[in-house]
Design an enzyme around this catalytic site. Structure first.
Site, PDB file in Angstrom:
ATOM      1  CG  HIS A 179      35.907  46.837  37.362  1.00  0.00           C
ATOM      2  ND1 HIS A 179      36.331  45.656  36.797  1.00  0.00           N
ATOM      3  CD2 HIS A 179      34.626  47.017  36.971  1.00  0.00           C
ATOM      4  CE1 HIS A 179      35.346  45.141  36.078  1.00  0.00           C
ATOM      5  NE2 HIS A 179      34.295  45.952  36.171  1.00  0.00           N
ATOM      6  CD  GLU A 231      39.609  45.473  38.332  1.00  0.00           C
ATOM      7  OE1 GLU A 231      39.151  45.514  39.498  1.00  0.00           O
ATOM      8  OE2 GLU A 231      38.928  45.109  37.344  1.00  0.00           O
ATOM      9  CB  CYS A 264      32.588  43.347  38.034  1.00  0.00           C
ATOM     10  SG  CYS A 264      31.320  44.366  37.252  1.00  0.00           S
TER      11      CYS A 264
HETATM   12  N1  GLN Z   1      28.354  41.193  32.952  1.00  0.00           N
HETATM   13  C1  GLN Z   1      28.139  41.840  34.205  1.00  0.00           C
HETATM   14  C2  GLN Z   1      27.308  43.103  34.059  1.00  0.00           C
HETATM   15  O1  GLN Z   1      27.221  43.664  33.003  1.00  0.00           O
HETATM   16  C3  GLN Z   1      29.448  42.112  34.913  1.00  0.00           C
HETATM   17  C4  GLN Z   1      30.334  43.082  34.197  1.00  0.00           C
HETATM   18  C5  GLN Z   1      31.762  43.031  34.636  1.00  0.00           C
HETATM   19  O2  GLN Z   1      32.216  42.050  35.248  1.00  0.00           O
HETATM   20  N2  GLN Z   1      32.519  44.064  34.336  1.00  0.00           N
HETATM   21  O3  GLN Z   1      26.753  43.581  35.026  1.00  0.00           O
END
Ligand code: GLN
Length: 537
Positions: A509, A511, A383
């Site tokens: 994600h 994970e 992410c």
């Molecule tokens: N802050 C980033 C976004 O909102 C990444 C979010 C995250 O790592 N879950 O796109």
């Protein structure tokens, strides 16, 4: 009428005793016996969900397929049971009140005074029964967050009391407490447990089973004493001794026959003996690794390791799969500078750059990625970690010195990561990100295809920003490929550098989907790549 049986798990004496792990372990044993089981968590705080909470508060926010931002215990439930959870599996006081207050505004209560009892407790009971009413489960385990005796837990305990008296509602209460060891006198003390049960009794709830967290083996004498003072049969006093790994707890609970005591109390047949063959195989691999590697985990919340719970568990699953012990080197992203990056990273076999929000620690992440990219150290960006890889590449390879995400720098002239179109008009913070499961199509000639071995995947998301397609061609030409795309919205979900040993960034994600029986393919291949990088050193 549903024939679902219910098990409540409450906690006493202190918080953080591991109710979630006990609930998940019990569920695992019942599942292995042939029952279909789900677990629900009720959280007594007033936030609607943990999505708006800083990870320092309660650790990571776990995201379900249906896009619910939930307590991290749901991650344990999924990792143990290998069955997805949903919004219905996590309810907070905030959500309960929001619903009741909305009903009040709609006039549903027809002029009645709206009160904690019965309106709030009715809504709690309705939420508890929702999962059972789907008809999908023989047994629903409901974990009540917090500690018995807390003011904020009272309506939940009251709801349990009422349910115990409801005709045709079959339930039991498992109460988890702590039996502290006094080193000076060399004794295990039962008094806090007695008091905790007394506190439950004051609320009208007699627990059916007591699970006692302890550092040392409980003697029969201790169990008998607790049984006598707490109106419980000695065999329903279960020892929950500290374990090296949370994944040993189902085995320990089986030795204590927790599952049998539960089934007997619920008048359910024992069905199959839980063999847990796969589970034991996993534990064997976990405990007898043939190799060892060191992975750096770079993030800004590392003071509280629970902030990265699903990531560290996914690493454990992937390590066991590869018969490799993975030592995690926790690296604070704020501490990484151009000066010390070599000293901090050169000994590592692989590096993960973690998800996150906001400006703090961002430059450390970018410096980290430059170093691992240039030094061919396996890299896995998740992410925000993927977004940082894009920013780093834009700055140091494409030569856009001011490239950034508009999350950190609204005025950058090279917004390589920017706000998604449908996010631009959103002002509310809670529950408004791109959340939950989305499909992604993978390019065949790629590291990710090697891992997934298929082109159509789905993964869970939690972000607002995305790769800016305006720069796509330039990135591709310079050697950073986009190897996974969400076709519906033409969003870049995966980036890779094919020339690198293993350099993968994912906007989702992975994970969240790694379980003991299904370790996530990207974590599996990242560990494999780190192992081979180590061997080539
Ligand atoms: N802050 C980033 C976004 O909102 C990444 C979010 C995250 O790592 N879950 O796109």
């Amino acid at each position: 009428m549903s024939s679902t049986k219910y098990i409540f798990v409450t906690g006493g004496v202190t918080s953080s005793l591991g109710k979630g792990i006990i609930a998940a372990s019990l569920a695992k044993l019942l599942q292995a016996r042939g029952y279909s089981v789900t677990i629900q968590k009720l959280d007594p705080y007033i936030n609607i969900d943990p999505g708006t909470l800083n990870p320092y508060e309660h650790g990571e926010c776990f995201v379900t397929d249906d896009g619910a931002e939930t307590d991290l215990d749901l991650g344990h439930y999924e990792r143990f049971l290998n069955v997805p959870t949903s919004q219905a599996n996590n309810v907070t006081t905030g959500r309960i009140y929001q619903y009741v207050i909305n009903q009040e505004r709609e006039g549903v209560y027809l002029g009645k005074t709206v009160q904690v009892i019965p309106h709030i407790t009715d809504e709690i009971k309705r939420r508890i029964k929702l999962l059972g009413n789907t008809g999908n489960y023989d047994i629903v385990i409901t974990e009540i967050g917090g500690t018995v005796g807390d003011i904020e837990s009272l309506p939940y305990i009251e709801a349990v009391r009422q349910l115990k008296w409801e005709p045709d509602f079959d339930c039991i209460v498992v109460h988890l407490t702590l039996v502290p060891y006094l080193a000076t006198s060399g004794e295990l003390k039962t008094k806090p447990t007695q008091h905790s049960v007394k506190s439950l009794l004051e609320s009208g709830v007699q627990p059916d089973i007591l699970a006692l967290r302890t550092e040392y083996k409980l003697t029969e004498g201790v169990k008998d004493k607790v049984a006598l003072f707490c109106n419980i049969a000695p065999k329903a006093v279960i020892q929950a001794i500290d374990a090296d790994s949370i994944y040993e707890v189902p085995i320990l609970m089986k030795e204590e026959e927790l599952d049998i005591v539960v089934l007997d109390k619920l008048s359910l047949p024992h069905k199959n003996e839980p063999l847990l063959t796969n589970w034991k195989e996993f534990l064997f691999r976990l405990k007898h690794p043939k190799h060892k590697i060191k992975i750096g985990l770079v993030g800004k919340y590392i003071e509280l390791k629970d902030s990265y719970k699903s990531i560290t568990e996914a690493i454990i699953h992937a390590g066991a799969f590869n018969e490799t012990e993975v030592e995690i080197d926790w690296i604070h992203s704020e501490s990484v500078t151009n000066k010390n990056v070599k000293e901090k990273l050169s000994h590592l076999d692989g590096v993960i750059v973690a998800p996150g929000f906001g400006e703090r620690g961002i430059e450390g992440k970018i410096i980290t990625i430059k170093y691992v990219r240039e030094n061919n150290i396996p890299f896995f960006g998740i992410c925000l970690g993927m977004q940082c890889a894009v920013i780093e590449f834009a700055r140091n390879v494409l030569g856009y010195a001011d490239a950034h995400s508009t999350e950190m720098d609204k005025n950058t002239s090279n917004p390589v990561i920017y706000l998604m179109e449908d996010q631009r008009s959103i002002t509310d913070k809670g529950g408004t990100m791109r959340l939950g499961s989305y499909p992604c199509t993978i390019i065949e000639n790629s590291k990710v295809f090697e891992a997934y071995k298929k082109v159509a995947i789905t993964e869970r998301h939690r972000h607002r920003y995305e790769f800016n397609n305006k720069y796509k061609e330039e990135f591709e030409k310079a050697g950073m490929k986009t190897t996974g795309i969400n076709a519906d919205h033409n969003l870049v979900e995966i980036i890779e550098i094919p020339q690198h040993h293993w350099f993968v960034g994912v906007q989702f994600h992975p994970e969240y989907k790694s379980t003991v029986t299904n370790p996530h393919p990207l974590f599996v291949n990242f560990v494999k790549a780190s192992l081979s990088a180590k061997e080539q050193k």
